[in-house]
Design a protein around this motif. Structure first.
Motif, PDB file in Angstrom:
ATOM      1  N   ASN A 353       0.835  -1.201   0.000  1.00  0.00           N
ATOM      2  CA  ASN A 353       0.000   0.000   0.000  1.00  0.00           C
ATOM      3  C   ASN A 353       0.869   1.250   0.000  1.00  0.00           C
ATOM      4  OD1 ASN A 353      -2.751  -1.111   0.309  1.00  0.00           O
ATOM      5  ND2 ASN A 353      -1.889  -1.939   2.197  1.00  0.00           N
ATOM      6  N   PRO A 354       1.440   1.593  -1.157  1.00  0.00           N
ATOM      7  CA  PRO A 354       2.415   2.688  -1.161  1.00  0.00           C
ATOM      8  C   PRO A 354       1.871   4.011  -0.590  1.00  0.00           C
ATOM      9  CG  PRO A 354       2.035   1.814  -3.385  1.00  0.00           C
ATOM     10  CD  PRO A 354       1.224   0.984  -2.458  1.00  0.00           C
ATOM     11  N   PHE A 355       0.572   4.296  -0.771  1.00  0.00           N
ATOM     12  CA  PHE A 355       0.045   5.561  -0.246  1.00  0.00           C
ATOM     13  C   PHE A 355      -0.018   5.556   1.284  1.00  0.00           C
ATOM     14  CE2 PHE A 355      -1.679   6.513  -4.536  1.00  0.00           C
ATOM     15  CZ  PHE A 355      -1.168   7.792  -4.645  1.00  0.00           C
ATOM     16  N   LEU A 356       0.011   4.348   1.853  1.00  0.00           N
ATOM     17  CA  LEU A 356      -0.026   4.249   3.321  1.00  0.00           C
ATOM     18  C   LEU A 356       1.350   3.909   3.872  1.00  0.00           C
ATOM     19  CD1 LEU A 356      -3.306   2.149   3.782  1.00  0.00           C
ATOM     20  CD2 LEU A 356      -3.048   4.622   3.793  1.00  0.00           C
ATOM     21  N   GLY A 357       2.330   3.957   3.018  1.00  0.00           N
ATOM     22  CA  GLY A 357       3.638   3.455   3.420  1.00  0.00           C
ATOM     23  C   GLY A 357       4.679   4.514   3.700  1.00  0.00           C
ATOM     24  N   TRP A 358       5.872   4.190   3.267  1.00  0.00           N
ATOM     25  CA  TRP A 358       7.030   5.037   3.544  1.00  0.00           C
ATOM     26  C   TRP A 358       7.034   6.174   2.539  1.00  0.00           C
ATOM     27  CZ3 TRP A 358      12.750   4.787   2.173  1.00  0.00           C
ATOM     28  CH2 TRP A 358      13.539   5.328   3.200  1.00  0.00           C
ATOM     29  N   ARG A 359       6.457   7.290   2.920  1.00  0.00           N
ATOM     30  CA  ARG A 359       6.406   8.420   1.987  1.00  0.00           C
ATOM     31  C   ARG A 359       6.580   9.754   2.726  1.00  0.00           C
ATOM     32  NH1 ARG A 359       0.379  10.088  -0.065  1.00  0.00           N
ATOM     33  NH2 ARG A 359       1.691  11.816  -0.738  1.00  0.00           N
ATOM     34  N   ALA A 360       6.858  10.784   1.905  1.00  0.00           N
ATOM     35  CA  ALA A 360       6.902  12.179   2.367  1.00  0.00           C
ATOM     36  C   ALA A 360       7.711  12.386   3.656  1.00  0.00           C
ATOM     37  CB  ALA A 360       5.480  12.691   2.499  1.00  0.00           C
ATOM     38  N   ILE A 361       7.080  12.982   4.676  1.00  0.00           N
ATOM     39  CA  ILE A 361       7.819  13.336   5.905  1.00  0.00           C
ATOM     40  C   ILE A 361       8.401  12.098   6.567  1.00  0.00           C
ATOM     41  CG2 ILE A 361       5.843  13.234   7.520  1.00  0.00           C
ATOM     42  CD1 ILE A 361       8.530  15.991   7.487  1.00  0.00           C
ATOM     43  N   ARG A 362       7.761  10.960   6.367  1.00  0.00           N
ATOM     44  CA  ARG A 362       8.257   9.725   6.992  1.00  0.00           C
ATOM     45  C   ARG A 362       9.654   9.393   6.445  1.00  0.00           C
ATOM     46  NH1 ARG A 362       2.483   6.432   6.355  1.00  0.00           N
ATOM     47  NH2 ARG A 362       1.315   7.893   7.648  1.00  0.00           N
ATOM     48  N   ARG A 388       8.120  30.389   2.944  1.00  0.00           N
ATOM     49  CA  ARG A 388       7.547  29.626   4.054  1.00  0.00           C
ATOM     50  C   ARG A 388       7.834  28.156   3.806  1.00  0.00           C
ATOM     51  NH1 ARG A 388       2.164  33.276   3.507  1.00  0.00           N
ATOM     52  NH2 ARG A 388       3.058  35.090   4.551  1.00  0.00           N
ATOM     53  N   ILE A 389       8.017  27.412   4.880  1.00  0.00           N
ATOM     54  CA  ILE A 389       8.311  25.978   4.750  1.00  0.00           C
ATOM     55  C   ILE A 389       7.059  25.188   5.105  1.00  0.00           C
ATOM     56  CG2 ILE A 389       9.684  24.052   5.688  1.00  0.00           C
ATOM     57  CD1 ILE A 389      11.947  26.055   6.221  1.00  0.00           C
ATOM     58  N   MET A 390       6.808  24.108   4.364  1.00  0.00           N
ATOM     59  CA  MET A 390       5.623  23.297   4.674  1.00  0.00           C
ATOM     60  C   MET A 390       5.991  21.808   4.631  1.00  0.00           C
ATOM     61  SD  MET A 390       1.846  23.601   3.091  1.00  0.00           S
ATOM     62  CE  MET A 390       2.157  23.289   1.351  1.00  0.00           C
ATOM     63  N   TYR A 391       5.600  21.067   5.683  1.00  0.00           N
ATOM     64  CA  TYR A 391       5.856  19.624   5.737  1.00  0.00           C
ATOM     65  C   TYR A 391       4.615  18.865   5.241  1.00  0.00           C
ATOM     66  CZ  TYR A 391       9.181  21.329   9.351  1.00  0.00           C
ATOM     67  OH  TYR A 391      10.139  22.008  10.058  1.00  0.00           O
ATOM     68  N   PRO A 392       4.815  17.867   4.372  1.00  0.00           N
ATOM     69  CA  PRO A 392       3.667  17.088   3.876  1.00  0.00           C
ATOM     70  C   PRO A 392       3.364  15.848   4.719  1.00  0.00           C
ATOM     71  CG  PRO A 392       5.634  16.522   2.630  1.00  0.00           C
ATOM     72  CD  PRO A 392       6.072  17.502   3.692  1.00  0.00           C
ATOM     73  N   MET A 393       2.123  15.331   4.590  1.00  0.00           N
ATOM     74  CA  MET A 393       1.767  14.003   5.122  1.00  0.00           C
ATOM     75  C   MET A 393       1.896  13.863   6.631  1.00  0.00           C
ATOM     76  SD  MET A 393       0.689  11.142   4.004  1.00  0.00           S
ATOM     77  CE  MET A 393       1.170   9.543   4.590  1.00  0.00           C
ATOM     78  N   ILE A 394       1.631  14.923   7.341  1.00  0.00           N
ATOM     79  CA  ILE A 394       1.758  14.866   8.806  1.00  0.00           C
ATOM     80  C   ILE A 394       0.568  14.103   9.392  1.00  0.00           C
ATOM     81  CG2 ILE A 394       1.646  16.288  10.904  1.00  0.00           C
ATOM     82  CD1 ILE A 394       4.383  16.451   9.467  1.00  0.00           C
TER      83      ILE A 394
END
Ligand code: PEP
Ligand code: MG
Length: 573
Positions: A353-362, A388-394
């Motif tokens: 499940n790539p969308f639920l996996g190791w992605r973005a901020i992780r 401005r800085i923005m973190y994804p997938m929090i």
């Protein structure tokens, strides 16, 4: 016949199809007499010189039009032409085995490809494409066949291709390309980004379209609906001419909103910003009246290449955008890969499940080396404008604290080195997981702003894969569950005196804008061409009216009823 794909870049065009298939050249094997060896060697050396010259000129053009990051692809090609083992192998075949130069190159290229294929390494797999590309160019030059695959595109046409790589697009002459239709691709693929930045209408993800259309067939391409019609009948041509007329008239009428602010009739201002993927899109942002960049998807800088971009390269890209915006705000999102965005050289594991996996901020928190390099580059760019800085997938408070801790370390390092950056830089997060929306009150003390990413928020909240056609009817941004989450996020941030924006596709939807304004959204960020329409809508509603609409919408129990109700309300404004 009508074929449906992904509407990747808007506009309607009609014309002949040009099939871009890049067929491989056929090479015959000839044994050459001893006295002709010198001639074959000369042919090879001349072709080598010509190929190097061509690559230098393409690299220059690519750097100018596509950016330095994409131009680097050609450095790998150039390396191949100077590789002593490659050159020696070809020469040996000509001299010792008396094989004609073109065949000798083809054989050596195949040998290298075979070696690379036998080693399981993503980097070498990617180099295989480079070797084939440059080998083909070299062979064409030996045989005197034009190396430019666009050379037959001599009149304006709709380009139909399997996909277009950065090297394909570097040759592309915008004035000759009416539209683009490809078998592969998605809304955020390289071709889509490229088409939008050049404002060329495009429909992607058309499957086996190359089997359906032939060179010279008449086609209509509708980049608004995501359709291509092959050999249309008179009635269809009439229909689409009328659509084109409406589209053009609408575009012209929207021009007057480009430089106006998005202020409601009773004076509430909403910031209208643009989403971009590369600095090349800046001109489109400015032409459409962007008040800033609400989402700079930096991952494109990491794609279509074989190694990570270093700090300097990233800094130059970010600085180009920041300076281009001349003091207007630029929200730079840190690396958001994984899910449907793969980067082969990072060796992301295959996941169920790539969308639920190791992605973005992780990934970034697990790979602080990558994260720190990017943060440093962003901070350095902040000295040149309003960043401005923005973190994804929090999804947890912990992730924000850890990311902020790393940011603090990077700031300290820059400070120690005497390198300038905005000491007061604002930091926000994307609210794109249901968990983040539900714990907005716990997250807000950690950040300066929220930006709601509805593309992922809908996918996760409704449990609907955002790229799966089969369940696309269930993907409803107007679902009451989504609206409640959005309301919670905005209310919480306002309670703390901080703003909430939105940078998912929903932000560019005119009907959604009415509800969002009513819910108190502070900023909407969208693809540049959507901005004038959204400004028009906002300028034609009152905040008080939109609050009533939003309040009532939230009492309805079905997404389709909400949509219907907002549509009806819109006609009253
Ligand atoms: C989103 O998820 O809404 C978003 C803007 O990010 P992306 O589409 O890049 O995942
Ligand atoms: Mg997202």
């Amino acid at each position: 016949m009508i074929y449906r794909g992904i509407a990747a870049s808007e506009g309607i065009v009609m014309g002949k199809a040009y099939l871009y298939t890049k067929e491989k050249v056929q090479i015959d094997k000839n044994t050459i007499p001893a006295e002709k060896i010198t001639i074959e060697m000369e042919k090879f050396n001349d072709a080598l010189t010509l190929t190097k010259k061509q690559l230098l000129s393409i690299r220059k053009k690519a750097s100018h039009e596509l950016g330095e990051d994409k131009a680097r692809v050609f450095d790998a090609h150039m390396m191949m032409l100077t590789d002593p083992v490659f050159l020696e192998d070809v020469k040996e075949l000509i001299k010792k085995e008396r094989i004609n130069a073109a065949y000798a190159v083809g054989k050596t290229v195949n040998k290298f490809v075979d070696i690379f294929s036998s080693i399981e390494d993503d980097y070498l797999q990617a180099r295989k494409v480079d070797i084939n590309d440059v080998g083909e160019r070299l062979v064409r030059n030996i045989l005197g066949i034009a190396a430019d695959p666009w050379q037959d595109l001599t009149e304006k046409a709709v380009v139909v291709a399997h996909d277009l790589t950065p090297s394909d697009t570097s040759f592309l002459d915008k004035s000759q390309v009416l539209g683009i239709a490809t078998c592969a691709g998605s809304k955020t693929s390289h071709t889509a980004i490229m088409a939008r930045s050049l404002e060329i209408p495009a429909v992607l993800g058309l499957g086996d379209i190359l089997d359906k259309v032939k060179n010279g067939y008449y086609v209509i391409l509708d980049g608004i609906e995501g359709e291509i019609i092959i050999n249309p009948d008179d009635e269809q041509v009439r229909l689409y001419l009328a659509k084109l007329k409406d589209y053009t008239e609408n575009k012209i009428s929207l021009q007057k909103f480009v430089n106006l602010p998005a202020v409601t009739l009773d004076g509430k201002k909403v910031e209208v910003n643009a989403n971009i993927g590369t600095p090349r899109e800046l001109s489109t942002v400015i032409a459409n009246g962007g008040e800033g960049i609400g989402l700079y998807r930096t991952e494109f800088l990491y794609m279509d290449r074989t190694t990570l971009p270093d700090e300097e390269e990233q800094f130059l890209s970010y600085k180009e955008v920041v300076e281009g915006l001349k003091g207007k705000p630029v929200i730079i999102r840190t690396l958001d890969i994984g899910g449907d965005k793969n980067i082969p050289y990072l060796h992301l594991p295959e996941e169920m499940n790539p969308f639920l996996g190791w992605r973005a901020i992780r990934i970034c928190l697990d790979r602080p080396d990558i994260f720190k390099t990017q943060l440093k580059a962003i901070l350095r760019a902040s000295a040149f404008g309003k960043v401005r800085i923005m973190y994804p997938m929090i999804s947890t408070v912990d992730e924000v604290s850890k990311a902020n801790q790393i940011l603090a370390e990077v700031k300290q390092e820059l400070f120690n080195d005497g390198i300038d950056y905005d000491k007061d830089i604002k930091v926000g997060i994307m609210v794109e997981t249901p968990a983040a929306a539900m714990i907005a009150d716990l997250l807000i003390p950690e950040v300066d702003f929220f930006s709601i990413g509805t593309n992922d928020l809908c996918q996760y909240t409704l449990a609907v894969d955002r790229v799966n056609e089969k369940v696309s009817h269930l993907y409803q941004p107007f679902h009451p569950g989504i609206l409640r989450l959005i309301k919670n996020v905005i209310d919480v941030s306002h309670k703390h005196g901080k703003p909430t924006g939105m940078c998912g596709e929903m932000a560019g939807d005119p009907l959604a804008a009415i509800i969002l304004v009513g819910l108190g959204i502070d900023e909407l960020s969208m693809s540049p061409s959507a901005m004038p329409t959204i400004k028009k809508i906002i300028r034609n509603i009152s905040y008080e009216q939109s609050k009533i609409v939003a309040r009532h919408a939230l009492t309805l129990s079905k997404g389709e009823d909400i949509l219907k109700y907002v549509k009806e309300s819109a006609t009253d404004f």
